[in-house]
Design an enzyme around this catalytic site. Structure first.
Site, short mmCIF file in Angstrom:
data_model
loop_
_atom_site.label_atom_id
_atom_site.label_comp_id
_atom_site.label_asym_id
_atom_site.label_seq_id
_atom_site.Cartn_x
_atom_site.Cartn_y
_atom_site.Cartn_z
N ASP A 9 -2.26 1.06 11.91
CA ASP A 9 -3.58 0.97 11.26
C ASP A 9 -3.41 0.52 9.80
O ASP A 9 -3.74 1.25 8.88
CB ASP A 9 -4.33 2.32 11.34
CG ASP A 9 -3.61 3.45 10.61
OD1 ASP A 9 -2.38 3.37 10.40
OD2 ASP A 9 -4.30 4.43 10.23
N ASP A 14 1.94 1.14 6.74
CA ASP A 14 2.08 0.47 8.04
C ASP A 14 2.58 -0.96 7.84
O ASP A 14 3.42 -1.46 8.61
CB ASP A 14 0.73 0.38 8.76
CG ASP A 14 0.07 1.72 8.98
OD1 ASP A 14 -0.52 2.25 8.03
OD2 ASP A 14 0.14 2.23 10.12
N ASN A 39 -6.78 4.25 8.95
CA ASN A 39 -6.89 4.18 7.49
C ASN A 39 -8.15 3.43 7.07
O ASN A 39 -8.81 3.78 6.09
CB ASN A 39 -5.67 3.46 6.90
CG ASN A 39 -4.41 4.29 6.96
OD1 ASN A 39 -4.47 5.51 6.84
ND2 ASN A 39 -3.27 3.65 7.13
N THR A 124 2.11 4.26 14.31
CA THR A 124 2.07 4.66 12.90
C THR A 124 0.63 4.92 12.45
O THR A 124 0.34 4.92 11.27
CB THR A 124 2.72 3.60 12.00
OG1 THR A 124 2.01 2.37 12.14
CG2 THR A 124 4.18 3.37 12.35
N PHE A 165 -2.90 13.18 8.51
CA PHE A 165 -3.98 12.24 8.80
C PHE A 165 -3.97 11.69 10.23
O PHE A 165 -5.00 11.69 10.91
CB PHE A 165 -3.92 11.06 7.81
CG PHE A 165 -4.96 10.02 8.06
CD1 PHE A 165 -6.26 10.19 7.60
CD2 PHE A 165 -4.67 8.86 8.77
CE1 PHE A 165 -7.24 9.24 7.85
CE2 PHE A 165 -5.63 7.90 9.02
CZ PHE A 165 -6.93 8.09 8.56
N ASN A 166 -2.84 11.18 10.72
CA ASN A 166 -2.84 10.49 12.02
C ASN A 166 -3.21 11.44 13.16
O ASN A 166 -3.93 11.06 14.09
CB ASN A 166 -1.47 9.87 12.31
CG ASN A 166 -1.18 8.69 11.40
OD1 ASN A 166 -2.09 8.08 10.85
ND2 ASN A 166 0.09 8.37 11.24
N HIS A 239 5.55 6.89 4.35
CA HIS A 239 5.49 7.45 5.71
C HIS A 239 6.00 6.50 6.81
O HIS A 239 7.03 6.73 7.43
CB HIS A 239 4.06 7.84 6.04
CG HIS A 239 3.40 8.75 5.05
ND1 HIS A 239 3.73 10.07 4.94
CD2 HIS A 239 2.44 8.52 4.12
CE1 HIS A 239 2.99 10.64 4.00
NE2 HIS A 239 2.21 9.71 3.48
N ASP A 240 5.21 5.48 7.09
CA ASP A 240 5.38 4.74 8.35
C ASP A 240 6.71 3.99 8.50
O ASP A 240 7.22 3.89 9.63
CB ASP A 240 4.20 3.78 8.54
CG ASP A 240 2.89 4.54 8.72
OD1 ASP A 240 2.93 5.74 9.05
OD2 ASP A 240 1.82 3.93 8.51
C1 BDR Z 1 -0.22 8.59 7.60
O1 BDR Z 1 -1.60 8.40 7.34
C2 BDR Z 1 -1.85 7.15 6.74
O2 BDR Z 1 -2.47 7.32 5.54
C3 BDR Z 1 -0.52 6.45 6.60
O3 BDR Z 1 -0.64 5.08 6.96
C4 BDR Z 1 0.42 7.21 7.50
O4 BDR Z 1 0.48 6.63 8.78
C5 BDR Z 1 0.36 9.61 6.66
O5 BDR Z 1 -0.28 10.83 6.80
CA CA Z 2 -0.48 4.49 9.27
#
Ligand code: BDR
Ligand code: CA
Length: 311
Positions: A9, A14, A39, A124, A165-166, A239-240
């Site tokens: 996303d 990402d 996102n 991701t 978040f994901n 993160h990703d």
């Molecule tokens: C995840 O949430 C999104 O903001 C980032 O792309 C990442 O995949 C981190 O919590």
């Molecule tokens: Ca992401």
């Protein structure tokens, strides 16, 4: 050579995950890129993925748009982190490569069913596309070599006190994926909060001197600003790209096999990954949960690989 589908996303991080995968053509075969709402809205994630492919000189990669909203709950995007476009911080031209007509879920199903040796899925973003594919065509399950995902947390959440978040965005999809009986590797906040975009690390990326490097540094400066301040860290969590780095250099990471359950009932803790770290229950392990990363090794790998992209 590991065949992978990156389900994403974009989202600045990402985008960096995609670039890292494109920078590893000897090790990873990116069979396709699928996008999901997360996102930012689906139209933007599908456009952003193509912008990133073109930035890397990879307009040959097939990009598919998937689900426009989570399976049950309403979509809550994160422009406050990623900006209006989702890729704020880099000024990338509108893509000229075309979005594939096929729905991402159908592409995932057809690719898995048609692949003799199986394919690794690399989500991701929210797990909507993956879960819908599993529900629509359960015969894909034995064809999934593994799922290496960014999401969840053993400890504190980030979007809410309980959830990352994901997983928070589509907890019902996450539950489907975590109960599917496939080989799962979870890279959550515990590990990504050790992979910090310090000013020195961003400077090393910028110093590569290519348009790709300038875009990466710009994007990570933008998306990192709020998070570094918020978490009081030396930099923002990256993160990703950890998902792709895990495939390229698993020795940079460590974790354990444990049971992970997904909270889908309580509003207070919605989307929490309930990780049985100490074996408090007799639930069998369903995931390898990563909790440690060699952050210097990770950034060395990322920087060295990004330097290989011509763009
Ligand atoms: C995840 O949430 C999104 O903001 C980032 O792309 C990442 O995949 C981190 O919590
Ligand atoms: Ca992401």
């Amino acid at each position: 050579m590991i065949p992978i589908i990156i389900d994403c996303d974009p989202g600045q991080d990402d985008a960096v995950a995609l670039l890292l995968a494109f920078a590893a053509p000897q090790e990873l075969e990116v069979v396709g890129v699928t996008t999901v709402a997360g996102n930012v809205a689906l139209e933007l994630t599908a456009e952003n993925a193509r912008k990133v492919c073109e930035l890397a000189g990879r307009s040959d990669v097939k990009v598919f748009a998937g689900c426009p909203r989570p399976t049950v709950r309403p979509l809550r995007t994160a422009e406050h982190v990623h900006g209006k476009t989702g890729l704020d911080g880099a000024d990338l031209p509108a893509p000229t490569m075309k979005l594939q007509d096929e729905h991402a879920v159908d592409f995932i199903i057809a690719t898995l069913l048609g692949h003799e040796d199986g394919v690794t899925l690399c989500p991701t973003g929210p797990l909507t596309n993956i879960a819908v594919a599993m529900v629509k065509e359960p015969r894909i399950l034995p064809k999934i070599s593994g799922i290496v995902l960014m999401g969840g947390a053993i400890g504190a959440g980030s979007t809410t006190p309980a959830a990352e978040f994901n997983i928070y965005t589509d907890p019902h999809a996450a539950e489907t994926v975590f109960t599917a009986g496939v080989k799962l590797t979870m890279l959550g906040l515990d590990v990504t909060h050790q992979a910090l975009t310090t000013p020195e690390r961003l400077a090393a990326i910028r110093a590569i001197g290519t348009p790709v490097a300038a875009a990466v540094a710009g994007m990570l400066e933008f998306s990192g600003k709020r998070n570094a301040e918020r978490f009081g860290l030396a930099g923002a969590p990256l993160h990703d790209p950890c998902v792709i780095a895990y495939l390229l250099a698993p020795d940079l990471f460590a974790g354990r096999e444990v049971h992970v359950a997904i909270e889908t009932a309580s509003e207070l803790t919605m989307g929490r990954t309930v990780v049985d770290w100490w074996g408090s229950t007799d639930r069998p392990a369903n995931a390898t949960v990563i909790d440690r990363i060699d952050a210097d090794g990770f950034f060395a790998l990322l920087t060295e690989r990004l330097a290989r992209l011509e763009g």
